[in-house]
Motif scaffolding. Structure first.
Motif, mmCIF file in Angstrom:
data_model
loop_
_atom_site.group_PDB
_atom_site.id
_atom_site.type_symbol
_atom_site.label_atom_id
_atom_site.label_comp_id
_atom_site.label_asym_id
_atom_site.label_seq_id
_atom_site.Cartn_x
_atom_site.Cartn_y
_atom_site.Cartn_z
ATOM 1 N N SER A 66 41.202 -6.544 -24.182
ATOM 2 C CA SER A 66 40.378 -5.051 -24.293
ATOM 3 C C SER A 66 41.760 -4.127 -24.385
ATOM 4 N N CYS A 67 41.640 -3.100 -25.029
ATOM 5 C CA CYS A 67 42.504 -1.940 -25.124
ATOM 6 C C CYS A 67 41.599 -0.589 -24.821
ATOM 7 N N ALA A 68 41.835 0.046 -23.517
ATOM 8 C CA ALA A 68 41.173 1.153 -23.164
ATOM 9 C C ALA A 68 42.109 2.280 -23.201
ATOM 10 N N LEU A 98 47.243 3.861 -23.071
ATOM 11 C CA LEU A 98 46.745 2.574 -23.571
ATOM 12 C C LEU A 98 46.836 1.607 -22.293
ATOM 13 N N CYS A 129 48.600 -3.399 -27.696
ATOM 14 C CA CYS A 129 47.493 -2.289 -28.243
ATOM 15 C C CYS A 129 48.227 -1.009 -28.759
ATOM 16 N N LYS A 184 32.953 3.815 -24.803
ATOM 17 C CA LYS A 184 34.046 3.344 -23.713
ATOM 18 C C LYS A 184 35.368 3.490 -24.126
ATOM 19 N N ASN A 185 35.546 4.059 -25.541
ATOM 20 C CA ASN A 185 36.763 4.335 -25.905
ATOM 21 C C ASN A 185 37.753 3.433 -25.832
ATOM 22 N N THR A 186 37.220 2.078 -26.081
ATOM 23 C CA THR A 186 37.756 0.946 -26.003
ATOM 24 C C THR A 186 37.964 -0.014 -27.307
ATOM 25 N N ARG A 216 35.152 -1.837 -31.729
ATOM 26 C CA ARG A 216 35.330 -0.652 -31.071
ATOM 27 C C ARG A 216 34.341 -0.573 -30.249
ATOM 28 N N TYR A 239 38.612 -3.807 -28.858
ATOM 29 C CA TYR A 239 38.515 -5.177 -28.400
ATOM 30 C C TYR A 239 38.942 -6.218 -29.663
ATOM 31 N N GLU A 268 45.850 -2.530 -21.714
ATOM 32 C CA GLU A 268 45.371 -3.743 -22.301
ATOM 33 C C GLU A 268 45.025 -4.763 -21.004
ATOM 34 N N SER A 271 42.836 6.374 -22.277
ATOM 35 C CA SER A 271 42.667 7.441 -21.356
ATOM 36 C C SER A 271 43.770 8.601 -21.872
#
Length: 122
Positions: free
Chosen positions: A21-23, A4, A96, A76-78, A72, A80, A6, A25
């Motif tokens: 934002s929290c992306a 994650l 996050c 983008k698998n993100t 969400r 907010y 942020e 992977s």
């Protein structure tokens, strides 16, 4: 494993807004919950807002209800965190986290980001 990251923190005046934002992977959020927590100097890390990825169900700490919104973006698998009407007491490092159980406790989350600083000046 999921990583994650942020972003979006910064310095803002009281009454202003920020969007964090929290992306993710490594894997998608899938059926997990995603939560935002914050930790101010000398205080414990506390729950701010959460969202169940599959259903979109959201839940908030009382202190931020009506001011913060978690959302969400599946593509983008993100996740907010829109923060409005910010107050000096919102100053903290925001983290996050994601996990199967979710909820209001840190114990419900297994993976954490590195955090992003939010500072609200008066």
């Amino acid at each position: 494993q999921v990583q994650l990251v942020e972003s979006g923190g910064g310095l803002v005046q009281a009454g202003g807004s920020l969007r964090l934002s929290c992306a993710a992977s490594g894997r998608t959020f899938g059926s997990y919950a995603v939560g935002w927590f914050r930790q101010a100097p000398g205080k414990e890390r506390g729950f701010v807002a959460g969202i169940r990825w599959s259903s979109g169900t959201t839940y908030y700490a009382e202190s931020v209800k009506g001011r913060f919104t978690i959302s969400r973006d599946n593509a983008k698998n993100t996740v907010y965190l829109q923060m409005n009407s910010l107050k000096p007491e919102d100053t903290a490092v925001y983290y996050c986290a994601t996990g199967e159980r979710g909820g209001l406790s840190r114990r419900g989350y297994d993976y954490w980001g590195q955090g992003t600083q939010v500072t609200v000046s008066s």
